[in-house]
Write a protein that holds these residues in place. Structure first.
Motif, PDB file in Angstrom:
ATOM      1  N   PHE A   9       0.824  -1.198   0.000  1.00 31.65           N
ATOM      2  CA  PHE A   9       0.000   0.000   0.000  1.00 31.65           C
ATOM      3  C   PHE A   9       0.863   1.255   0.000  1.00 31.65           C
ATOM      4  O   PHE A   9       0.594   2.210  -0.724  1.00 31.65           O
ATOM      5  N   ILE A  10       1.919   1.269   0.829  1.00 27.93           N
ATOM      6  CA  ILE A  10       2.803   2.436   0.860  1.00 27.93           C
ATOM      7  C   ILE A  10       3.436   2.657  -0.511  1.00 27.93           C
ATOM      8  O   ILE A  10       3.521   3.779  -1.004  1.00 27.93           O
ATOM      9  N   MET A  11       3.871   1.533  -1.177  1.00 30.57           N
ATOM     10  CA  MET A  11       4.445   1.662  -2.512  1.00 30.57           C
ATOM     11  C   MET A  11       3.411   2.249  -3.482  1.00 30.57           C
ATOM     12  O   MET A  11       3.715   3.100  -4.308  1.00 30.57           O
ATOM     13  N   PHE A  12       2.176   1.782  -3.363  1.00 25.52           N
ATOM     14  CA  PHE A  12       1.122   2.245  -4.262  1.00 25.52           C
ATOM     15  C   PHE A  12       0.819   3.721  -4.060  1.00 25.52           C
ATOM     16  O   PHE A  12       0.618   4.469  -5.005  1.00 25.52           O
ATOM     17  N   LEU A  13       0.833   4.171  -2.806  1.00 20.48           N
ATOM     18  CA  LEU A  13       0.596   5.592  -2.530  1.00 20.48           C
ATOM     19  C   LEU A  13       1.682   6.444  -3.168  1.00 20.48           C
ATOM     20  O   LEU A  13       1.408   7.535  -3.675  1.00 20.48           O
ATOM     21  N   LEU A  14       2.910   5.961  -3.157  1.00 20.51           N
ATOM     22  CA  LEU A  14       4.014   6.712  -3.744  1.00 20.51           C
ATOM     23  C   LEU A  14       3.844   6.847  -5.247  1.00 20.51           C
ATOM     24  O   LEU A  14       4.237   7.851  -5.846  1.00 20.51           O
ATOM     25  N   ILE A  15       3.229   5.807  -5.873  1.00 19.92           N
ATOM     26  CA  ILE A  15       2.985   5.857  -7.304  1.00 19.92           C
ATOM     27  C   ILE A  15       1.987   6.961  -7.628  1.00 19.92           C
ATOM     28  O   ILE A  15       2.133   7.714  -8.572  1.00 19.92           O
ATOM     29  N   LEU A  16       0.935   7.081  -6.796  1.00 15.31           N
ATOM     30  CA  LEU A  16      -0.181   7.961  -7.112  1.00 15.31           C
ATOM     31  C   LEU A  16       0.019   9.397  -6.659  1.00 15.31           C
ATOM     32  O   LEU A  16      -0.672  10.294  -7.110  1.00 15.31           O
ATOM     33  N   THR A  17       0.942   9.635  -5.738  1.00 15.30           N
ATOM     34  CA  THR A  17       1.157  11.006  -5.278  1.00 15.30           C
ATOM     35  C   THR A  17       2.245  11.660  -6.114  1.00 15.30           C
ATOM     36  O   THR A  17       3.141  11.005  -6.627  1.00 15.30           O
ATOM     37  N   THR A  18       2.203  12.956  -6.224  1.00 16.80           N
ATOM     38  CA  THR A  18       3.175  13.689  -7.032  1.00 16.80           C
ATOM     39  C   THR A  18       4.473  13.814  -6.272  1.00 16.80           C
ATOM     40  O   THR A  18       4.497  14.283  -5.149  1.00 16.80           O
ATOM     41  N   GLY A  19       5.569  13.414  -6.941  1.00 18.54           N
ATOM     42  CA  GLY A  19       6.881  13.521  -6.321  1.00 18.54           C
ATOM     43  C   GLY A  19       7.054  12.545  -5.195  1.00 18.54           C
ATOM     44  O   GLY A  19       6.428  11.505  -5.145  1.00 18.54           O
ATOM     45  N   LYS A 304      -4.929  10.258 -15.360  1.00 19.76           N
ATOM     46  CA  LYS A 304      -3.499  10.319 -15.026  1.00 19.76           C
ATOM     47  C   LYS A 304      -3.129   9.206 -14.058  1.00 19.76           C
ATOM     48  O   LYS A 304      -2.076   8.568 -14.192  1.00 19.76           O
ATOM     49  N   ALA A 305      -3.996   8.975 -13.057  1.00 14.04           N
ATOM     50  CA  ALA A 305      -3.738   7.916 -12.085  1.00 14.04           C
ATOM     51  C   ALA A 305      -3.755   6.550 -12.754  1.00 14.04           C
ATOM     52  O   ALA A 305      -2.936   5.685 -12.440  1.00 14.04           O
ATOM     53  N   ILE A 306      -4.682   6.336 -13.694  1.00 13.27           N
ATOM     54  CA  ILE A 306      -4.755   5.071 -14.427  1.00 13.27           C
ATOM     55  C   ILE A 306      -3.458   4.818 -15.187  1.00 13.27           C
ATOM     56  O   ILE A 306      -2.910   3.703 -15.191  1.00 13.27           O
ATOM     57  N   GLU A 307      -2.948   5.845 -15.859  1.00 16.08           N
ATOM     58  CA  GLU A 307      -1.697   5.703 -16.609  1.00 16.08           C
ATOM     59  C   GLU A 307      -0.542   5.291 -15.700  1.00 16.08           C
ATOM     60  O   GLU A 307       0.274   4.432 -16.063  1.00 16.08           O
ATOM     61  N   LYS A 308      -0.467   5.899 -14.514  1.00 13.62           N
ATOM     62  CA  LYS A 308       0.605   5.556 -13.578  1.00 13.62           C
ATOM     63  C   LYS A 308       0.471   4.121 -13.078  1.00 13.62           C
ATOM     64  O   LYS A 308       1.466   3.400 -12.943  1.00 13.62           O
ATOM     65  N   VAL A 309      -0.763   3.709 -12.811  1.00 11.91           N
ATOM     66  CA  VAL A 309      -0.987   2.347 -12.319  1.00 11.91           C
ATOM     67  C   VAL A 309      -0.646   1.328 -13.399  1.00 11.91           C
ATOM     68  O   VAL A 309      -0.019   0.300 -13.127  1.00 11.91           O
ATOM     69  N   LEU A 310      -1.051   1.577 -14.629  1.00 13.66           N
ATOM     70  CA  LEU A 310      -0.729   0.657 -15.724  1.00 13.66           C
ATOM     71  C   LEU A 310       0.780   0.501 -15.884  1.00 13.66           C
ATOM     72  O   LEU A 310       1.286  -0.613 -16.088  1.00 13.66           O
ATOM     73  N   ALA A 311       1.492   1.616 -15.789  1.00 14.07           N
ATOM     74  CA  ALA A 311       2.954   1.554 -15.893  1.00 14.07           C
ATOM     75  C   ALA A 311       3.547   0.752 -14.735  1.00 14.07           C
ATOM     76  O   ALA A 311       4.455  -0.069 -14.931  1.00 14.07           O
ATOM     77  N   ALA A 312       3.020   0.973 -13.522  1.00 10.67           N
ATOM     78  CA  ALA A 312       3.524   0.255 -12.352  1.00 10.67           C
ATOM     79  C   ALA A 312       3.238  -1.235 -12.451  1.00 10.67           C
ATOM     80  O   ALA A 312       4.047  -2.064 -12.014  1.00 10.67           O
ATOM     81  N   CYS A 313       2.093  -1.593 -13.028  1.00  7.13           N
ATOM     82  CA  CYS A 313       1.713  -3.004 -13.190  1.00  7.13           C
ATOM     83  C   CYS A 313       2.322  -3.621 -14.449  1.00  7.13           C
ATOM     84  O   CYS A 313       2.099  -4.813 -14.719  1.00  7.13           O
ATOM     85  N   ALA A 338      -4.307  -1.540  -7.038  1.00  5.16           N
ATOM     86  CA  ALA A 338      -4.054  -1.187  -8.427  1.00  5.16           C
ATOM     87  C   ALA A 338      -5.040  -1.875  -9.363  1.00  5.16           C
ATOM     88  O   ALA A 338      -5.694  -1.228 -10.195  1.00  5.16           O
ATOM     89  N   TYR A 339      -5.164  -3.194  -9.237  1.00  5.06           N
ATOM     90  CA  TYR A 339      -6.044  -3.922 -10.149  1.00  5.06           C
ATOM     91  C   TYR A 339      -7.514  -3.669  -9.834  1.00  5.06           C
ATOM     92  O   TYR A 339      -8.356  -3.667 -10.737  1.00  5.06           O
ATOM     93  N   GLY A 340      -7.839  -3.436  -8.580  1.00  3.33           N
ATOM     94  CA  GLY A 340      -9.208  -3.053  -8.252  1.00  3.33           C
ATOM     95  C   GLY A 340      -9.578  -1.740  -8.919  1.00  3.33           C
ATOM     96  O   GLY A 340     -10.687  -1.568  -9.442  1.00  3.33           O
ATOM     97  N   PHE A 341      -8.656  -0.799  -8.912  1.00  2.00           N
ATOM     98  CA  PHE A 341      -8.836   0.499  -9.560  1.00  2.00           C
ATOM     99  C   PHE A 341      -9.053   0.314 -11.066  1.00  2.00           C
ATOM    100  O   PHE A 341      -9.974   0.886 -11.665  1.00  2.00           O
ATOM    101  N   LEU A 342      -8.211  -0.518 -11.696  1.00  2.00           N
ATOM    102  CA  LEU A 342      -8.327  -0.757 -13.133  1.00  2.00           C
ATOM    103  C   LEU A 342      -9.661  -1.408 -13.489  1.00  2.00           C
ATOM    104  O   LEU A 342     -10.330  -0.992 -14.451  1.00  2.00           O
ATOM    105  N   VAL A 343     -10.059  -2.410 -12.722  1.00  2.00           N
ATOM    106  CA  VAL A 343     -11.320  -3.106 -13.000  1.00  2.00           C
ATOM    107  C   VAL A 343     -12.508  -2.164 -12.814  1.00  2.00           C
ATOM    108  O   VAL A 343     -13.432  -2.120 -13.642  1.00  2.00           O
TER     109      VAL A 343
END
Length: 409
Positions: A9-19, A304-313, A338-343
């Protein structure tokens, strides 16, 4: 979040937050010191000799809490909790049940140790614990928490953190005295989010209890879980969230996330599997934004968040049946957020929100399963899969469309 595999979860938050903004929160020990200093200032004629004697007696007495947790003894643990504080009492009942459950099905270790006691009078004081918890193949985490203790007709009881409260409409907000300004701000945010969900998704909760924590350790210890930023609790408890003083936008997003969980609990009788719980909560977390003083669903922010999640996955594909049945937060390969968000985004964009509402209503027909039932996860997965197929049809065809929608491989 309903449960947390905290490292993912912490890793995922870092993906979605700026910087890479660091979340500035105080440690549990610092918070303990603050309240001990306040307790010191409140001393009256209760002299040092009286204090030392009573503190020694209470240390011996409250060792019973350690023993109750060690022996997984629900009744003994609850003897130390204050029944005259019903919200806290229910949450402590859930705490010890969760502690017992972790040892059964999560291969987790959990213990509690008495850290310190400070009395301020013959009937009041503070008690500090260290909650040590770890999952299989992970290092244990130590979290400090400080509670009030009070003397009642039935003896000394633990009585939650030294929260104060304020109300707005059907929302009760609990906060520490030094955070009154933040509480005034975030109760307004909570009210706005609830109204937004009411107007757009017809959620009309009876009551919402929110507890605002100023440090991650105390929040995690109160759940219990090794580390987290928010926790939605169960249907008759509070949701707890972390105050990030240097990041109000992130704090607002946590509120949107956790309130989505509460909405989904009401809509489905808490029968929705983790993939869809975390999916819609993450969708709202990234989509609900303030614009000219009002809340909107910002599609640009979502994209924008979807694009970041797809790249991370790495655009990796899993079938919908696999995703619905993953062991939620214990799966090391599939990030349920991540996958819950995508679905969720896929279903809303291709099938519309009305179909999600139909899916939720079908789940509400099933009875509520207590959060600490060791079979809850399996039962929820079966119910969710059955309702999903009835509303959305053939899983193989939908999985193929999901794969094509995001160009997964």
């Amino acid at each position: 979040m309903k449960k947390y595999l905290y490292s993912l979860f912490i890793m995922f938050l870092l993906i979605l937050t700026t910087g890479c903004t660091q979340e500035k929160v105080s440690s549990g020990q610092e918070n303990t010191a603050t309240h001990q200093k306040k307790a010191k200032n409140k001393e009256d004629t209760f002299n040092d000799q009286d204090k030392e004697k009573l503190e020694a007696e209470l240390k011996q007495y409250f060792l019973g809490v350690e023993e109750a947790v060690k022996n997984k003894n629900y009744d003994e643990f609850m003897k130390f909790q204050n029944p005259d504080n019903p919200l806290f009492y229910r949450e402590q009942a859930r705490w010890i049940k969760a502690a017992i459950l972790y040892g059964k099905i999560k291969e987790a270790t959990l213990s509690i140790g008495l850290y310190d006691i400070q009395v301020i009078s013959e009937t009041q004081g503070f008690i500090s614990f260290v909650v040590t918890m770890g999952f299989k193949n992970s290092e244990p985490t130590n979290n400090h928490i400080q509670y009030q203790i009070i003397k009642t007709a039935d003896g000394w009881k633990i009585n939650d953190l030294p929260f104060q409260s304020m109300n707005k409409d059907n929302i009760t907000f609990y906060y520490l005295p030094e955070n009154v300004r933040e509480a005034e701000k975030y109760i307004e945010d909570t009210f706005q989010i609830v109204q937004f969900y009411k107007e757009n998704y017809r959620w009309n909760p009876d009551h919402v209890d929110v507890k605002l924590f100023t440090n991650r350790e105390a929040l995690a210890a109160s759940v219990p879980f090794p580390s987290l930023s928010g926790e939605s609790g169960d249907m008759d408890g509070s949701f707890k969230t972390l105050l990030l003083k240097d990041n109000p936008e992130r704090t607002f997003s946590i509120f949107a996330h956790e309130l989505t969980h509460r909405m989904l609990m009401d809509f489905t009788n808490d029968n929705l599997t983790s993939l869809f719980q975390e999916g819609l909560a993450t969708y709202m977390e990234n989509g609900v934004k303030k614009e000219n003083g009002k809340l909107v669903l910002d599609k640009k922010s979502l994209n924008k968040a979807i694009e970041k999640v797809l790249a991370a996955c790495k655009h990796r594909y899993y079938s919908l049946e696999t995703l619905i049945n993953i062991d939620s937060y214990d799966d090391k390969d599939i990030n349920v957020y991540a996958y819950g968000f995508l679905v969720t985004n896929f279903l809303i964009e291709t099938e519309g929100f009305n179909k999600i509402t139909k899916f939720e209503k079908l789940l509400k027909q099933s009875k509520y399963i207590d959060n600490v039932d060791e079979h809850k996860s399996d039962m929820m997965n079966k119910r969710t899969l059955s309702a999903f197929e009835k509303v959305y049809g053939n899983l193989d065809q939908l999985s193929a469309a999901f794969k094509e929608f995001y160009k997964l491989k």
